[in-house]
Each structure stands twice: as C-alpha cells, then as structure tokens.
Write a protein that holds these residues in place. Structure first.
Motif, PDB file in Angstrom:
ATOM      1  N   LEU A 198       0.835  -1.192   0.000  1.00  0.00           N
ATOM      2  CA  LEU A 198       0.000   0.000   0.000  1.00  0.00           C
ATOM      3  C   LEU A 198       0.869   1.242   0.000  1.00  0.00           C
ATOM      4  O   LEU A 198       2.083   1.195   0.211  1.00  0.00           O
ATOM      5  CB  LEU A 198      -0.907  -0.005   1.238  1.00  0.00           C
ATOM      6  CG  LEU A 198      -1.817  -1.236   1.388  1.00  0.00           C
ATOM      7  CD1 LEU A 198      -2.599  -1.121   2.672  1.00  0.00           C
ATOM      8  CD2 LEU A 198      -2.741  -1.365   0.194  1.00  0.00           C
ATOM      9  N   ALA A 199       0.231   2.389  -0.202  1.00  0.00           N
ATOM     10  CA  ALA A 199       0.954   3.649  -0.155  1.00  0.00           C
ATOM     11  C   ALA A 199       1.482   3.881   1.251  1.00  0.00           C
ATOM     12  O   ALA A 199       0.905   3.407   2.240  1.00  0.00           O
ATOM     13  CB  ALA A 199       0.027   4.793  -0.564  1.00  0.00           C
ATOM     14  N   PRO A 200       2.604   4.607   1.408  1.00  0.00           N
ATOM     15  CA  PRO A 200       3.135   4.867   2.747  1.00  0.00           C
ATOM     16  C   PRO A 200       2.093   5.556   3.624  1.00  0.00           C
ATOM     17  O   PRO A 200       1.320   6.384   3.165  1.00  0.00           O
ATOM     18  CB  PRO A 200       4.329   5.802   2.468  1.00  0.00           C
ATOM     19  CG  PRO A 200       4.700   5.541   1.035  1.00  0.00           C
ATOM     20  CD  PRO A 200       3.422   5.205   0.339  1.00  0.00           C
ATOM     21  N   VAL A 201       2.088   5.175   4.900  1.00  0.00           N
ATOM     22  CA  VAL A 201       1.136   5.750   5.829  1.00  0.00           C
ATOM     23  C   VAL A 201       1.571   7.164   6.195  1.00  0.00           C
ATOM     24  O   VAL A 201       2.714   7.399   6.578  1.00  0.00           O
ATOM     25  CB  VAL A 201       1.037   4.892   7.108  1.00  0.00           C
ATOM     26  CG1 VAL A 201       0.100   5.532   8.120  1.00  0.00           C
ATOM     27  CG2 VAL A 201       0.564   3.492   6.750  1.00  0.00           C
ATOM     28  N   VAL A 202       0.647   8.121   6.048  1.00  0.00           N
ATOM     29  CA  VAL A 202       0.940   9.505   6.380  1.00  0.00           C
ATOM     30  C   VAL A 202       0.846   9.673   7.889  1.00  0.00           C
ATOM     31  O   VAL A 202      -0.018   9.092   8.542  1.00  0.00           O
ATOM     32  CB  VAL A 202      -0.046  10.448   5.655  1.00  0.00           C
ATOM     33  CG1 VAL A 202       0.242  11.895   6.011  1.00  0.00           C
ATOM     34  CG2 VAL A 202       0.042  10.235   4.146  1.00  0.00           C
ATOM     35  N   GLU A 203       1.743  10.468   8.449  1.00  0.00           N
ATOM     36  CA  GLU A 203       1.716  10.700   9.887  1.00  0.00           C
ATOM     37  C   GLU A 203       0.406  11.379  10.278  1.00  0.00           C
ATOM     38  O   GLU A 203      -0.014  12.350   9.671  1.00  0.00           O
ATOM     39  CB  GLU A 203       2.909  11.561  10.304  1.00  0.00           C
ATOM     40  CG  GLU A 203       3.014  11.752  11.804  1.00  0.00           C
ATOM     41  CD  GLU A 203       4.278  12.487  12.209  1.00  0.00           C
ATOM     42  OE1 GLU A 203       4.395  12.842  13.392  1.00  0.00           O
ATOM     43  OE2 GLU A 203       5.127  12.706  11.330  1.00  0.00           O
ATOM     44  N   LEU A 204      -0.219  10.875  11.322  1.00  0.00           N
ATOM     45  CA  LEU A 204      -1.536  11.357  11.721  1.00  0.00           C
ATOM     46  C   LEU A 204      -1.415  12.607  12.568  1.00  0.00           C
ATOM     47  O   LEU A 204      -0.456  12.794  13.316  1.00  0.00           O
ATOM     48  CB  LEU A 204      -2.273  10.283  12.529  1.00  0.00           C
ATOM     49  CG  LEU A 204      -2.483   8.931  11.855  1.00  0.00           C
ATOM     50  CD1 LEU A 204      -3.215   7.999  12.804  1.00  0.00           C
ATOM     51  CD2 LEU A 204      -3.266   9.096  10.563  1.00  0.00           C
ATOM     52  N   THR A 205      -2.429  13.458  12.463  1.00  0.00           N
ATOM     53  CA  THR A 205      -2.536  14.586  13.376  1.00  0.00           C
ATOM     54  C   THR A 205      -3.078  14.079  14.712  1.00  0.00           C
ATOM     55  O   THR A 205      -3.548  12.942  14.829  1.00  0.00           O
ATOM     56  CB  THR A 205      -3.475  15.654  12.821  1.00  0.00           C
ATOM     57  OG1 THR A 205      -4.818  15.099  12.749  1.00  0.00           O
ATOM     58  CG2 THR A 205      -3.056  16.088  11.413  1.00  0.00           C
ATOM     59  N   THR A 206      -3.022  14.929  15.726  1.00  0.00           N
ATOM     60  CA  THR A 206      -3.544  14.543  17.041  1.00  0.00           C
ATOM     61  C   THR A 206      -5.027  14.209  16.961  1.00  0.00           C
ATOM     62  O   THR A 206      -5.496  13.220  17.554  1.00  0.00           O
ATOM     63  CB  THR A 206      -3.318  15.677  18.049  1.00  0.00           C
ATOM     64  OG1 THR A 206      -1.912  15.948  18.141  1.00  0.00           O
ATOM     65  CG2 THR A 206      -3.843  15.305  19.434  1.00  0.00           C
ATOM     66  N   ALA A 207      -5.789  15.012  16.218  1.00  0.00           N
ATOM     67  CA  ALA A 207      -7.229  14.760  16.097  1.00  0.00           C
ATOM     68  C   ALA A 207      -7.503  13.448  15.362  1.00  0.00           C
ATOM     69  O   ALA A 207      -8.418  12.701  15.722  1.00  0.00           O
ATOM     70  CB  ALA A 207      -7.902  15.925  15.372  1.00  0.00           C
TER      71      ALA A 207
END
Length: 422
Positions: free
Chosen positions: A275-284
């Motif tokens: 899969l595509a690389p996982v984007v870093e999540l925001t706190t929300a």
C-alpha cells in the motif's frame, strides 16, 4: 530501604505493613513471587503468609549467598525463624555472567539504576545462567516443623519481593555475589585490553558470488495471526498510580496490538501489493484511531474532546476509520475542489460509469456528487477512489468502503439509503 551491609551479608530493617499495596511492583519481583506461588502445595499457607507480611509481622531480613532469614511473628504471638534457600551460581557461571554483562554496557547501567531489564535476564539465560528462581527453586526451612512452605516462609518471600523491587542486587547476593565484588569484577573486565584479532582476509567478488549457491535459504516469513495478540494483563494487587486510567491503558494496549498486526500484514504483502506509505496522523486523527471500539463511555467522551468533535461526530469519524483509515476520515471531513487533470478524470469516470439512459441526475459540489432524486452521494478521494454516502437525520454518513468507479459506490449508497434507518 535501609540495611547493614557486609561483604557476604546484608541485613534490612523490618518493613512497615503493606496495607493497600502490592508486594511486587516490578516484573522481576513478580517473577520471584511466581516461583513461590506456583510451587507451593498448600495455597492456604501462601495466603496466610501474604497476610502476615501485609500486617508487618516479618522482622529484619538477613540476605546472604544461598539463604534469606527472618523472624516472623505468628498470629498467636509466637515467633518462628524462617529461612528460604536459593542455589548459588558456580564460579564458572559467574564468569559467563560477567563476560555477558560487559559485552552490553546497558546491562551494567541498568543494574546501577537498580533495575533488571528483561533482556539482561534473557541474555543470561542464553548463556546458561538462571538469575530468577524457577519452580521449586525456593526451598523452605522453618522451626515450626512444616515440610513445605508454611505461612512463615511464605511471609518472608513476600517481604523479600519488596526488597527486590527496590534493589535487584539483593537477588544477585542470594545467587552468590555481593554488589561491591560484582562491580569490581565488572570494572576489571571492562578495563582489560581486547585481544588482538587478525584482520579477516577478503575474497574476490567472483568467489563471493559463487559461494551464494551453497548458502542456506532464508527462513520462511512468519505467518500472520488470525487475530491481534492479547496485551499483558493489568490485573495486579497494586492500585494504579496517580493520573493513570486503567480502562484507557487497556484500550491503548489493545489498539497497539491491532496496529502491530496491521504492520505485520503490510510487511508480508508481496512487493506488488504494498500500500501507499502511511501519512503521519494529526492529534485529532489519532484520537479517532484510538476511539475505534472504545469500551468505556467516559473514555469515548474524552477522546471526542481530544479529537475536536462531539460524540455523534466522533461516531461518524470512527465508522469512517474502520472502513478506510485516514483517507476515509479525510473524505468525511474535507471538502475540496478537483481541478485540472483530476477533474477531467472524474468527469470521464462519471461519463463511462452508466449508459446514457441509465445515468442518474447528479448535482456537483466540489468533490461531492449528490443524486437529485435520492439521499445518496458519492465523494471523490484524493487517491482517486469513490466513497458512498447516505443521508441520515440531516447528516451525511459513510455507507460502505470505497470503490474504483462511481457507479459501484453510488449503488452502495442507494442500497444503504433504502434500508430502514435505526
């Protein structure tokens, strides 16, 4: 913890009663108690010993190689001398332990910090040295005449667990080495010059390539478990520390197990299916991830606040996360305007999705296309996939997973809209 120390013996003053707290807060203290509790033939005596220790009936504890001793005050006000024996390590075993500890500076640093990390015990076990006692290793002796662990020897073991919590060198002294002697030996080994080793001779590239055919094959990759693993149990006698919410900790541990399984599944995929690389999540966004399957209403409300949503909006967000992760959550909450090639590809997909006489009447608004005659909608994600939405109580709700074409997504939205709403 106070006590008198000599080269071969340490004496610790009697500890106060342990009302309202557990006897072992560290993992090595709990391992010590397991060696007692799992081997005892009379669990009633173990329970009685725990009660004596909790009441502060154990006097000063003497620790020396192979033996711990204390006087225990029984409930009938009689006193008994209790001893527990533990086998010492041989000189050859101590040499192996010192060599192993010197190889990893973290082992010595942990001991100086009065900690016993699991990898130290594991490395010692790999070298054939069992630091912690196992089943049947704690041998009782008591002047009450009991042939197995009695309440007095069990009380001594529970009290020593408290000493071990504070200083793992107590265990090493029981195994045969005092702290000062052990540290001096470690220092001497650390200062010893490394023996000279002849530099290895290289080979030509042709020889290395030819040897590749005789090397053993790589081991098979691990199998993906059907379900995430179970986190460690938090059921202990110790109350939680200030500011620690056991429900929240259990939920975080469970979600971590789910994420670990997902990462393993991704690692085991063939390269063509990654899969595509996982984007870093925001706190929300991370608050939404943690809110999936949250077991406690109060915790759900705290996560709703942390994610900047009300409880109803958080429920919509967690459903989106379950169906498509961060991308589905972004489609739920972000409205954007396709342009250029993205808009052209969207129109081409819409034009080719239906025959001319079957195409529904759609009203476009940014990346959202809504049917005129039904409470159904498709939304275009930034990854080019289409997401089905239905309208419930004046709110647009994700109706199912994404699809590669708008017709499939809209059919899913219409099917959900036709179902009775709860």
């Amino acid at each position: 913890m106070t006590g008198h120390a000599s080269d071969r013996e340490r004496t610790f003053a009697a500890l106060p009663p342990a009302q309202g707290r557990g006897f072992a807060l560290t993992w090595w203290g709990r391992a010590w108690l397991r060696a007692l509790e799992d081997a005892a033939l009379d669990t009633a005596q173990v329970k009685a010993g725990r009660g004596l220790a909790r009441a502060g009936a154990v006097g000063a504890v003497s620790v020396r190689p192979g033996r711990i001793t204390a006087v225990v005050l029984d409930r009938d006000r009689t006193t008994h001398r209790a001893d527990v024996l533990l086998g010492e390590l041989s000189a050859e075993q101590w040499d192996r332990f010192l060599d192993m500890a010197v190889e990893r500076a973290g082992h010595v640093a942990a001991l100086l910090d009065r900690e016993m990390p699991p990898h130290l015990v594991e490395d010692a076990a790999s070298a054939g040295i069992e630091l912690l006692p196992g089943l049947g290793d704690l041998e009782p002796e008591c002047d009450c005449g009991a042939w197995d662990h009695c309440g007095h020897t069990a009380a001594l073991c529970y009290q020593v667990a408290r000493l071990l919590d504070q200083d793992p060198f107590v265990l090493l002294l029981m195994r045969g080495r005092a702290e000062d002697a052990l540290l001096e030996a470690l220092q001497a080994r650390s200062a010893a010059p490394e023996p000279e080793v002849a530099a290895p001779q290289g080979v030509t590239a042709a020889e290395a390539y030819a040897a590749g055919e005789i090397l053993p094959p790589l081991p098979a990759p691990p199998e993906l478990p059907e379900e995430p693993g179970l986190p460690p149990s938090l059921d202990t006698e110790a109350p939680p520390g200030p500011g620690v919410d056991p429900v929240a900790v259990r939920h975080l541990a469970a979600r971590t197990a789910v994420e670990a399984r997902r990462l393993l599944a991704e690692a085991l995929r063939p390269p063509s299916e990654h899969l595509a690389p996982v984007v870093e999540l925001t706190t929300a966004q991370d608050a939404v991830r943690l809110a999936v399957a949250v077991p406690d209403q109060a915790l759900a409300e705290r996560l709703a606040v942390g994610s900047g949503r009300d409880p109803r909006a958080l429920a919509d967000a967690t459903r989106a996360w379950e169906l498509g992760g961060a991308e589905a959550l972004s489609v739920l909450e972000e409205e954007w305007e396709p342009s250029g090639g993205t808009l052209a590809r969207a129109h081409a997909a819409l034009d080719s999705a239906w025959d001319e006489d079957e195409r529904p009447s759609l009203r476009a608004d940014g990346n959202r296309w809504t049917t005129v005659d039904a409470p159904a909608q498709v939304r275009l994600g930034r990854d080019g996939r289409w997401w089905p939405y239905r309208k419930e109580r004046d709110r647009w709700t994700l109706a199912g997973p994404s699809a590669l074409d708008p017709a499939t997504a809209l059919a899913s939205a219409r099917l959900s809209s036709a179902e009775p709403q709860r």
